[in-house]
Design a protein around this motif. Structure first.
Motif, PDB file in Angstrom:
ATOM      1  N   LEU A 196       0.815  -1.220   0.000  1.00  0.00           N
ATOM      2  CA  LEU A 196       0.000   0.000   0.000  1.00  0.00           C
ATOM      3  C   LEU A 196       0.850   1.271   0.000  1.00  0.00           C
ATOM      4  N   SER A 197       1.965   1.219  -0.695  1.00  0.00           N
ATOM      5  CA  SER A 197       2.774   2.415  -0.914  1.00  0.00           C
ATOM      6  C   SER A 197       2.474   2.944  -2.310  1.00  0.00           C
ATOM      7  N   SER A 198       2.774   4.213  -2.549  1.00  0.00           N
ATOM      8  CA  SER A 198       2.462   4.795  -3.855  1.00  0.00           C
ATOM      9  C   SER A 198       3.250   4.123  -4.975  1.00  0.00           C
ATOM     10  N   THR A 199       4.496   3.687  -4.698  1.00  0.00           N
ATOM     11  CA  THR A 199       5.261   3.009  -5.741  1.00  0.00           C
ATOM     12  C   THR A 199       4.650   1.646  -6.066  1.00  0.00           C
ATOM     13  N   ASP A 200       4.255   0.904  -5.046  1.00  0.00           N
ATOM     14  CA  ASP A 200       3.642  -0.410  -5.283  1.00  0.00           C
ATOM     15  C   ASP A 200       2.300  -0.249  -5.991  1.00  0.00           C
ATOM     16  N   LEU A 201       1.527   0.741  -5.596  1.00  0.00           N
ATOM     17  CA  LEU A 201       0.233   0.979  -6.236  1.00  0.00           C
ATOM     18  C   LEU A 201       0.411   1.355  -7.704  1.00  0.00           C
ATOM     19  N   TYR A 202       1.444   2.129  -8.009  1.00  0.00           N
ATOM     20  CA  TYR A 202       1.689   2.497  -9.408  1.00  0.00           C
ATOM     21  C   TYR A 202       1.922   1.250 -10.259  1.00  0.00           C
ATOM     22  N   VAL A 203       2.764   0.356  -9.766  1.00  0.00           N
ATOM     23  CA  VAL A 203       3.050  -0.889 -10.485  1.00  0.00           C
ATOM     24  C   VAL A 203       1.779  -1.713 -10.661  1.00  0.00           C
ATOM     25  N   ILE A 204       0.989  -1.804  -9.596  1.00  0.00           N
ATOM     26  CA  ILE A 204      -0.247  -2.590  -9.626  1.00  0.00           C
ATOM     27  C   ILE A 204      -1.238  -2.016 -10.634  1.00  0.00           C
ATOM     28  N   TYR A 205      -1.534  -0.734 -10.521  1.00  0.00           N
ATOM     29  CA  TYR A 205      -2.521  -0.117 -11.403  1.00  0.00           C
ATOM     30  C   TYR A 205      -2.061  -0.182 -12.856  1.00  0.00           C
ATOM     31  N   ASP A 206      -0.786   0.071 -13.095  1.00  0.00           N
ATOM     32  CA  ASP A 206      -0.265   0.036 -14.458  1.00  0.00           C
ATOM     33  C   ASP A 206      -0.465  -1.337 -15.079  1.00  0.00           C
ATOM     34  N   ASP A 207      -0.181  -2.381 -14.317  1.00  0.00           N
ATOM     35  CA  ASP A 207      -0.350  -3.743 -14.827  1.00  0.00           C
ATOM     36  C   ASP A 207      -1.821  -4.053 -15.093  1.00  0.00           C
ATOM     37  N   LEU A 208      -2.706  -3.694 -14.175  1.00  0.00           N
ATOM     38  CA  LEU A 208      -4.129  -3.980 -14.356  1.00  0.00           C
ATOM     39  C   LEU A 208      -4.712  -3.201 -15.536  1.00  0.00           C
ATOM     40  N   ILE A 209      -4.304  -1.950 -15.689  1.00  0.00           N
ATOM     41  CA  ILE A 209      -4.794  -1.151 -16.812  1.00  0.00           C
ATOM     42  C   ILE A 209      -4.340  -1.764 -18.132  1.00  0.00           C
ATOM     43  N   GLU A 210      -3.087  -2.190 -18.182  1.00  0.00           N
ATOM     44  CA  GLU A 210      -2.556  -2.811 -19.398  1.00  0.00           C
ATOM     45  C   GLU A 210      -3.323  -4.085 -19.744  1.00  0.00           C
ATOM     46  N   ARG A 211      -3.676  -4.876 -18.736  1.00  0.00           N
ATOM     47  CA  ARG A 211      -4.350  -6.152 -18.974  1.00  0.00           C
ATOM     48  C   ARG A 211      -5.814  -5.980 -19.379  1.00  0.00           C
ATOM     49  N   PHE A 212      -6.498  -4.980 -18.825  1.00  0.00           N
ATOM     50  CA  PHE A 212      -7.945  -4.917 -18.963  1.00  0.00           C
ATOM     51  C   PHE A 212      -8.445  -3.773 -19.838  1.00  0.00           C
ATOM     52  N   SER A 213      -7.551  -2.988 -20.406  1.00  0.00           N
ATOM     53  CA  SER A 213      -8.004  -1.842 -21.191  1.00  0.00           C
ATOM     54  C   SER A 213      -8.806  -2.242 -22.419  1.00  0.00           C
ATOM     55  N   ASP A 214      -8.451  -3.382 -23.050  1.00  0.00           N
ATOM     56  CA  ASP A 214      -9.181  -3.765 -24.269  1.00  0.00           C
ATOM     57  C   ASP A 214     -10.444  -4.558 -23.968  1.00  0.00           C
ATOM     58  N   LYS A 215     -10.698  -4.835 -22.683  1.00  0.00           N
ATOM     59  CA  LYS A 215     -11.922  -5.502 -22.210  1.00  0.00           C
ATOM     60  C   LYS A 215     -12.079  -6.918 -22.753  1.00  0.00           C
ATOM     61  N   SER A 216     -11.015  -7.496 -23.317  1.00  0.00           N
ATOM     62  CA  SER A 216     -11.097  -8.866 -23.835  1.00  0.00           C
ATOM     63  C   SER A 216     -11.302  -9.878 -22.715  1.00  0.00           C
ATOM     64  N   GLU A 217     -10.896  -9.517 -21.495  1.00  0.00           N
ATOM     65  CA  GLU A 217     -11.108 -10.388 -20.334  1.00  0.00           C
ATOM     66  C   GLU A 217     -12.300  -9.927 -19.506  1.00  0.00           C
ATOM     67  N   GLY A 218     -13.180  -9.124 -20.118  1.00  0.00           N
ATOM     68  CA  GLY A 218     -14.338  -8.607 -19.410  1.00  0.00           C
ATOM     69  C   GLY A 218     -14.012  -7.321 -18.682  1.00  0.00           C
ATOM     70  N   ARG A 219     -14.996  -6.789 -17.964  1.00  0.00           N
ATOM     71  CA  ARG A 219     -14.815  -5.533 -17.237  1.00  0.00           C
ATOM     72  C   ARG A 219     -14.150  -5.775 -15.881  1.00  0.00           C
ATOM     73  N   LEU A 220     -13.319  -4.839 -15.503  1.00  0.00           N
ATOM     74  CA  LEU A 220     -12.617  -4.880 -14.234  1.00  0.00           C
ATOM     75  C   LEU A 220     -13.046  -3.704 -13.377  1.00  0.00           C
ATOM     76  N   ILE A 221     -13.184  -3.933 -12.072  1.00  0.00           N
ATOM     77  CA  ILE A 221     -13.410  -2.892 -11.068  1.00  0.00           C
ATOM     78  C   ILE A 221     -12.292  -3.035 -10.042  1.00  0.00           C
ATOM     79  N   ILE A 222     -11.675  -1.926  -9.650  1.00  0.00           N
ATOM     80  CA  ILE A 222     -10.577  -1.977  -8.682  1.00  0.00           C
ATOM     81  C   ILE A 222     -11.055  -1.385  -7.363  1.00  0.00           C
TER      82      ILE A 222
END
Length: 407
Positions: A188-214
């Motif tokens: 729950l640090s800003s650096t760890d959150l950046y890595v997490i959000y960046d990865d999730l956005i990259e994976r789910f932006s095209d919605k091929s795996e369905g919709r994501l809620i964080i």
């Protein structure tokens, strides 16, 4: 030191990423890099015209999460009155009835939608989150490979509230019992959150795996702004890009209003105590109320629910709405806990679950439309919007509004 760094150009970031002596570089996005830097590297980056954003530690509304600094505030959600049988007191079932979640299940149960729980992990043997609901994605956080473990219990609680099921031995359903769950264990640090959000956005932006809620049930627990986050912070930019890509971000409002920590009055809907990314216009911010739909009583822990309008909100005040938290709830590996309240930590996943109900039926709905739907369907409350936002989360009214039964 860990930091998020914005270099003046993509070319410089690309070059530094390839040849840097940085001891552990964890992520690069455009001209932003995340990693461990020594003082000479920091000085060099700043001479190049780059900006250095030191790591910021977010906190659960607790005093004893083992990965976080000790808080010197009074109690928040951790009042524990021991175990009792479901028949002898309130439980997650009562909270779901309070927000009319079962009345929405004829319309949708959240199938096909994934809720990421960015938290303390999720317990492997949590019966409300059986294996068929679990996403296999291993997000590259500080706990890569360890997401399905939760020695603390908080993340397991949030997962069960959002998307638990009683179909495989669990006691309780969550708001969206057929939604999938993605465990993301974080420091729950800003650096760890950046890595997490960046990865999730990259994976789910095209919605091929369905919709994501964080879902994000953490906050900066403080009484005044210390200015770590501004609207041009790289983490703010990243969240905005995720929302633009169709990913809702749900945040707890925080538990900083009353009870000794900030010396505010329980009955007043000011001053602001919703800080940093939790208060962005682009995120959905959720406060908590008790069984009487109030968070303004000195006798209730719910008076700690943070107040708006929000440090970084520009277009609308926070919180967006509130949800009730009280009673017996699934907790980590130990079974169940009975708590006076689950903090705003337990309110946020109720909104995330309600969003899953909607997106399962309307997968092309925009994030802006989704947020507006939840606010406009909320049951109005008498208190100021800085205490309770648009009102009480109400899943039945969400469905009625979608079907045109209420305006």
């Amino acid at each position: 030191m860990k930091a998020i760094v914005r270099l003046p150009s993509y070319a410089k970031a690309q070059s530094r990423y390839e040849v840097s002596s940085i001891s552990r570089l964890t992520r690069r996005r455009s001209n932003v890099i995340v990693g461990d830097f020594d003082l000479d590297e920091i000085a060099d980056i700043e001479r190049e015209g780059g900006e250095v954003y030191p790591d910021v530690q977010f906190q659960l509304a607790s005093t004893d999460y083992p990965f976080l600094p000790e808080r010197d505030a009074a109690r928040f959600w951790e009042r524990d009155y021991g175990e009792f049988s479901p028949a002898s007191g309130f439980s997650l079932d009562d909270v779901l009835n309070h927000i009319k979640a079962p009345e929405a299940w004829h319309f949708s149960r959240g199938s096909g939608v994934t809720i990421a729980i960015v938290d303390t992990g999720i317990a492997t043997d949590r019966p409300e989150i059986p294996s068929f609901k679990r996403s296999s994605i291993d997000v590259p956080s500080e706990f890569a490979g360890q997401h399905w473990s939760d020695s603390f219990g908080h993340g397991s609680m949030c997962a069960c509230i959002a998307a638990g099921t009683s179909s495989d031995g669990g006691l309780y359903n969550g708001v969206a019992p057929d939604a999938n769950v993605l465990a993301v264990k974080s420091i729950l640090s800003s650096t760890d959150l950046y890595v997490i959000y960046d990865d999730l956005i990259e994976r789910f932006s095209d919605k091929s795996e369905g919709r994501l809620i964080i879902n994000n049930s953490f906050a900066l627990l403080r009484c005044a702004s210390t200015g770590e986050f501004t609207l041009d912070h790289p983490l703010v930019d990243l969240i905005k890009s995720g929302v633009s890509a169709g990913i809702p971000f749900v945040f707890a409002a925080g538990n900083s209003h009353y009870d000794g920590a900030c010396d505010n009055r329980a009955g007043e809907c000011y001053p602001n105590t919703i800080w940093s990314i939790n208060s962005l216009d682009e995120v959905f911010c959720v406060g908590a109320v008790d069984g009487e739909n109030s968070n303004q009583s000195e006798s209730s822990a719910h008076a700690n629910s943070s107040r708006g309008p929000g440090e970084l909100s520009m277009l609308g005040d926070k919180p967006d709405l509130v949800a009730p938290t009280y009673g017996r709830v699934p907790w980590g590996n130990i079974g169940y806990k009975t708590l006076e309240w689950w903090g705003t930590s337990g309110a946020a996943p109720q909104a995330a679950g309600a969003m899953a109900l909607v997106l399962a039926a309307y997968p092309n709905m925009s994030v802006e439309e989704l947020y507006r739907l939840l606010r406009e369907s909320a049951l109005p409350l008498a208190s100021s919007k800085h205490c309770t936002g648009a009102g009480l989360l109400n899943c039945e009214r969400i469905v009625q509004k979608l079907l045109g039964h209420i305006s």
